[in-house]
Design an enzyme around this catalytic site. Structure first.
Site, PDB file in Angstrom:
ATOM      1  N   THR A  54      38.529  31.790  33.186  1.00 56.91           N
ATOM      2  CA  THR A  54      38.970  32.232  32.298  1.00 56.91           C
ATOM      3  C   THR A  54      40.217  31.723  31.325  1.00 56.91           C
ATOM      4  OG1 THR A  54      37.775  34.143  32.142  1.00 56.91           O
ATOM      5  CG2 THR A  54      39.350  34.214  30.552  1.00 56.91           C
ATOM      6  N   ASP A 113      41.246  35.986  38.252  1.00 58.95           N
ATOM      7  CA  ASP A 113      40.355  36.249  39.357  1.00 58.95           C
ATOM      8  C   ASP A 113      39.866  35.011  39.784  1.00 58.95           C
ATOM      9  OD1 ASP A 113      38.606  37.641  41.013  1.00 58.95           O
ATOM     10  OD2 ASP A 113      36.903  37.510  39.649  1.00 58.95           O
ATOM     11  N   ARG A 134      40.662  51.667  30.675  1.00 58.39           N
ATOM     12  CA  ARG A 134      41.788  50.998  30.478  1.00 58.39           C
ATOM     13  C   ARG A 134      43.151  51.686  30.381  1.00 58.39           C
ATOM     14  NH1 ARG A 134      40.038  45.665  28.908  1.00 58.39           N
ATOM     15  NH2 ARG A 134      37.914  45.833  27.635  1.00 58.39           N
ATOM     16  N   GLY A 174      40.017  32.370  37.783  1.00 55.50           N
ATOM     17  CA  GLY A 174      40.886  31.177  37.106  1.00 55.50           C
ATOM     18  C   GLY A 174      40.178  30.614  35.863  1.00 55.50           C
TER      19      GLY A 174
END
Ligand code: 5GP
Length: 178
Positions: free
Chosen positions: A105, A101, A163, A103
């Protein structure tokens, strides 16, 4: 129990299966004769790592890393919850992530992994949101590129739910900036 309302399916189970096979054959070509370790980022990458691994035609090892983001004033820094177990020094590593997203992380995970002195590090993600990037990170293998929406399924969650959906879909009424 949370009743997640998926407003739109972006990628069906079949489309994901096909795309994962394509990524796996590219990786198998690029890494022929190398000592490959896939490092899955928990928990979101569990489904993807498993499918990717089964579709690779090259010998490889798998491992996992787990991180959590700090909130509030320490936002942007990561806490390492579980480190890799395999000694990756001198090996060719592929970090397997669910989504990039901003970046942030990935950038931190790359630092942690690079410190272990692997021979090379590449990144493989299911989904990328390039419009949301805040830091420059290179992503070598991308399953799908999406706009600024919050997606669930195929490992991706909403507050730990969703998930297990076999598709990747957009949730109703969720602001992706939260
Ligand atoms: P970053 O902003 O650091 O690139 O991404 C941080 C984390 O936010 C990702 O690893 C993922 O867990 C979560 N994330 C970002 N966008 C989405 C999304 O659309 N859906 C889900 N389920 N998680 C997301």
């Amino acid at each position: 129990m949370v009743d997640l309302k998926v407003s739109k399916i972006l990628f069906t189970e079949d489309e994901i299966r096909k795309r994962v096979k394509e990524l796996a054959s590219r990786i198998s070509e690029d890494y022929a004769d190398k000592e490959v370790v896939l490092i899955g980022v928990l928990k979101g990458a569990v489904y993807f790592l498993s499918d990717l691994s089964k579709n690779l035609s090259i010998p490889h090892m798998i491992d996992f890393i787990s991180v959590s983001s700090y909130k509030g004033s320490q936002r942007g820094t990561l806490r390492l919850l579980m480190d890799t177990r395999i000694d990756i020094k001198g090996k060719d590593v592929i970090i397997v992530e669910d989504i990039v997203d901003t970046g942030l992380t990935l950038k931190e995970i790359l630092k942690i992994v690079q410190a272990k002195e692997p021979k090379s590090v590449k990144v493989c993600v299911v989904v990328s949101k390039p419009n949301r990037r805040k830091v420059d990170v290179r992503v070598d293998y991308v399953g799908f590129t999406i706009p600024d929406v919050w997606v669930v399924g195929y490992g991706l969650d909403y507050d730990e739910w969703g998930r297990h959906f076999p598709f990747i879909g957009v949730l109703e009424n969720v602001d992706s900036k939260t």
